[in-house]
Design a protein around this motif. Sequence first.
Motif, short mmCIF file in Angstrom:
data_model
loop_
_atom_site.label_atom_id
_atom_site.label_comp_id
_atom_site.label_asym_id
_atom_site.label_seq_id
_atom_site.Cartn_x
_atom_site.Cartn_y
_atom_site.Cartn_z
N ASP A 39 31.99 -31.36 34.74
CA ASP A 39 30.78 -31.09 35.54
C ASP A 39 29.91 -32.33 35.71
OD1 ASP A 39 29.08 -28.33 36.36
OD2 ASP A 39 27.85 -30.11 36.00
N ALA A 40 29.43 -32.53 36.94
CA ALA A 40 28.66 -33.74 37.29
C ALA A 40 27.32 -33.82 36.57
CB ALA A 40 28.44 -33.78 38.80
N ARG A 41 26.85 -32.68 36.04
CA ARG A 41 25.53 -32.65 35.41
C ARG A 41 25.55 -33.00 33.93
NH1 ARG A 41 24.59 -26.70 37.53
NH2 ARG A 41 26.78 -26.74 36.85
N PRO B 28 29.07 -31.81 43.04
CA PRO B 28 28.64 -33.21 42.90
C PRO B 28 27.95 -33.71 44.17
CG PRO B 28 30.87 -32.94 42.09
CD PRO B 28 30.51 -31.65 42.75
N LEU B 33 35.11 -37.68 42.66
CA LEU B 33 35.50 -37.48 41.26
C LEU B 33 36.07 -38.78 40.73
CD1 LEU B 33 38.82 -37.11 40.44
CD2 LEU B 33 38.54 -35.14 41.92
N ILE B 50 27.79 -44.15 37.71
CA ILE B 50 27.69 -42.74 38.10
C ILE B 50 26.35 -42.17 37.65
CG2 ILE B 50 28.80 -40.47 37.98
CD1 ILE B 50 31.30 -41.99 36.82
N ASP B 54 26.11 -36.77 40.35
CA ASP B 54 26.78 -37.36 41.52
C ASP B 54 28.28 -37.11 41.60
OD1 ASP B 54 24.52 -38.34 42.60
OD2 ASP B 54 24.93 -40.46 42.22
N ALA B 55 28.99 -37.03 40.46
CA ALA B 55 30.45 -37.01 40.51
C ALA B 55 31.04 -36.21 39.36
CB ALA B 55 31.00 -38.43 40.44
N HIS B 56 32.16 -35.54 39.61
CA HIS B 56 32.96 -35.00 38.51
C HIS B 56 33.58 -36.16 37.74
CE1 HIS B 56 33.56 -30.96 40.75
NE2 HIS B 56 32.67 -30.81 39.79
N SER B 75 38.08 -29.36 41.76
CA SER B 75 37.03 -30.25 42.25
C SER B 75 37.02 -30.30 43.78
CB SER B 75 37.25 -31.65 41.67
OG SER B 75 36.30 -32.57 42.14
N THR B 81 34.66 -31.99 46.69
CA THR B 81 34.77 -33.45 46.61
C THR B 81 35.84 -33.96 47.59
OG1 THR B 81 36.31 -33.34 44.74
CG2 THR B 81 33.98 -33.56 44.22
#
Lengths: 170, 170
Positions: A39-41, B28, B33, B50, B54-56, B75, B81
């Motif tokens: 997970d991006a968070r 994201p 990713l 990152i 913003d990103a996996h 994803s 993504t």
Amino acid sequence: MSAIQKNVEATSESYSASFTQGDLALPPAKKYLVLTCMDARIDPARAFGIELGDAHVIRNAGASAVDALRSIVISEQLLGTTEIVLVKHTGCGMLTFKNEDAVGIVQKNLGAEAVSELHQKVPDFLPFPKLEKAVEDDVKFLKASKLVPGSVTISGWVYEVETGKTRRVV
Amino acid sequence: MSAIQKNVEATSESYSASFTQGDLALPPAKKYLVLTCMDARIDPARAFGIELGDAHVIRNAGASAVDALRSIVISEQLLGTTEIVLVKHTGCGMLTFKNEDAVGIVQKNLGAEAVSELHQKVPDFLPFPKLEKAVEDDVKFLKASKLVPGSVTISGWVYEVETGKTRRVV
């Protein structure tokens, strides 16, 4: 070059310019591994207090221990880690769908050949309906596996994406 | 409680006390990713630039695209993504052994029952003898997969644990 690729190159320049930890050893200094979600968070280093060189960090969709087993065995048997910290999180995408939903989306977006490849290479997306239960189940899976010796310490946690807190489940 | 578990709890206190990003969205924000190795010497957020949300980030032993396919499909197909940044690294443990070596270690440390479980659940440790070649092979694997549409941008890189630099391979 994409904007994302440009960002990787620019970050490489700035990060390496002040980089001073080029002599860290391959095996994790604190002999543990963290398994968490892609997970991006989540920023595992900051949220879970991991210094560079201290721990393996394995990440996949849902922090699945089943999916991570290859990496876990390598971490323990080849690189000497003796503790597993497993962290799933609130608001996880894996709580929001079932296998058949995901297969339907692949069918709709990518067609029958993709679904055929999916059945062969990704037989199960490993979603879960209840968060704490999923943490408990994964810890049980690891404790039951002959590939994880009883001497390995295992704990299960939930990270709250809303608060930045990490709380122990098991 | 182990020292590592105490560190997770203490970090949770301090991190959450100054946490202000509790309203980030699940998908994201920058729609990409990063797939990299679990190696303890890599901090993807800092080394690859990152920002939270913003990103996996998918991590496994060796940054294997084969092993990560489930997470990659989730994803892209479920969370939107459209770009993959694949980063392997110098000094990777996966360059140092062959499958039969690892099976032998499991046999010696954990016994025949563990090896039997290994053959069932981890049929291949996915080691690789050459770094740049492995990056190229994984990018080819993703480009050939029907599960990754041609519209997805894919790049392959090597991170140097000695210098903190990330350089493009493909």
